[in-house]
Design a protein around this motif. Structure first.
Motif, PDB file in Angstrom:
ATOM      1  N   LYS A   1       0.868  -1.183   0.000  1.00 27.87           N
ATOM      2  CA  LYS A   1       0.000   0.000   0.000  1.00 27.87           C
ATOM      3  C   LYS A   1       0.903   1.231   0.000  1.00 27.87           C
ATOM      4  CE  LYS A   1      -3.530   2.527   2.531  1.00 27.87           C
ATOM      5  NZ  LYS A   1      -2.798   3.796   2.477  1.00 27.87           N
TER       6      LYS A   1
ATOM      7  N   ARG B   1      -5.291   8.465  -4.073  1.00 29.83           N
ATOM      8  CA  ARG B   1      -6.057   7.518  -4.875  1.00 29.83           C
ATOM      9  C   ARG B   1      -6.568   8.268  -6.090  1.00 29.83           C
ATOM     10  NH1 ARG B   1      -8.255   2.968  -2.896  1.00 29.83           N
ATOM     11  NH2 ARG B   1      -8.749   1.565  -4.610  1.00 29.83           N
TER      12      ARG B   1
ATOM     13  N   LYS C   1      -2.800   4.879  -7.856  1.00 33.12           N
ATOM     14  CA  LYS C   1      -2.367   5.753  -6.778  1.00 33.12           C
ATOM     15  C   LYS C   1      -1.229   6.614  -7.292  1.00 33.12           C
ATOM     16  CE  LYS C   1      -3.140   4.960  -2.633  1.00 33.12           C
ATOM     17  NZ  LYS C   1      -3.166   4.694  -1.185  1.00 33.12           N
TER      18      LYS C   1
ATOM     19  N   THR D   1       1.927   8.860  -6.474  1.00 36.32           N
ATOM     20  CA  THR D   1       2.892   8.977  -5.382  1.00 36.32           C
ATOM     21  C   THR D   1       4.085   9.821  -5.816  1.00 36.32           C
ATOM     22  OG1 THR D   1       4.231   7.044  -5.946  1.00 36.32           O
ATOM     23  CG2 THR D   1       2.277   6.653  -4.571  1.00 36.32           C
TER      24      THR D   1
END
Length: 197
Positions: free
Chosen positions: A26, A31, A74, A76
């Motif tokens: 994770k 998101r 996601k 990042t």
């Protein structure tokens, strides 16, 4: 299908093992629903906010992938150790003027980690088993120059993709050392509103 349809996680206090699940890292990030229709790309936050202006390098990389699709992903940004940094990501997200975005992208390149495929070429595939959806997600990169790398904590159980939209590459060993949470998803399950971690 909109960004509010993205899965939510259910927190479990104790680790568990289940052969009917795959386990994935994770990442700490935003998101994101990635929607590509023709040459148009939208990066939508779970709250429905368009993030294209802050992450144009991700938009351009997604635009180069053939076909129409909707992905669960996601966004990042990593720190110097390879760990995803929510603070750096937040700085990128509020940067919108073209000159500043260019400098921010150079200083803190973003990465798009693909979680799941929701549709391809207008066909809703959420009812398919997770393993089949992930195979289709992986196959989306077959004919592209876009960099895709598998980043599985357990290579035999996972087909997880972490698509790198930047020059930085994170090695699986670093990922394992910096992992705080793990997602456990049912291999035969359809895409629903919750999964476990």
């Amino acid at each position: 299908m909109d960004a509010s349809d993205l899965m939510l996680a259910t927190l479990y206090r104790r680790p568990f093992s289940d052969p009917g699940r795959i386990y994935e890292i994770k990442y700490d990030g935003f998101r994101c629903m990635v929607r590509k229709t023709g040459e148009s790309v939208d990066l939508m936050s779970r709250n429905g906010n368009l993030m294209n202006d802050s992450f144009p390098e991700i938009v351009a990389a997604v635009a180069a992938i053939p076909r129409d699709f909707v992905w669960d992903a996601k966004l990042t940004v990593d720190d110097a150790t390879g760990r995803s940094s929510f603070e750096r990501l937040q700085r990128r997200a509020v940067t919108r003027t073209r000159m500043n975005v260019r400098a921010a992208a150079e200083a803190d390149p973003a990465r798009l980690c693909l979680i799941d495929a929701l549709s391809f070429d207008g066909a809703d595939i959420r009812g398919l088993p997770l393993t089949e959806r992930k195979e289709r997600l992986r196959d989306a990169f077959d004919d592209t120059a876009t960099r895709a790398a598998t980043a599985p904590p357990n290579p035999e159980k996972t087909i997880s993709l972490c698509w790198m939209g930047s020059r930085r590459s994170t090695q699986s060993g670093v990922l394992a050392e910096t992992c705080w949470y793990v997602i456990a998803a049912q291999t035969l399950g359809p895409y629903t509103s919750t999964y476990e971690r």
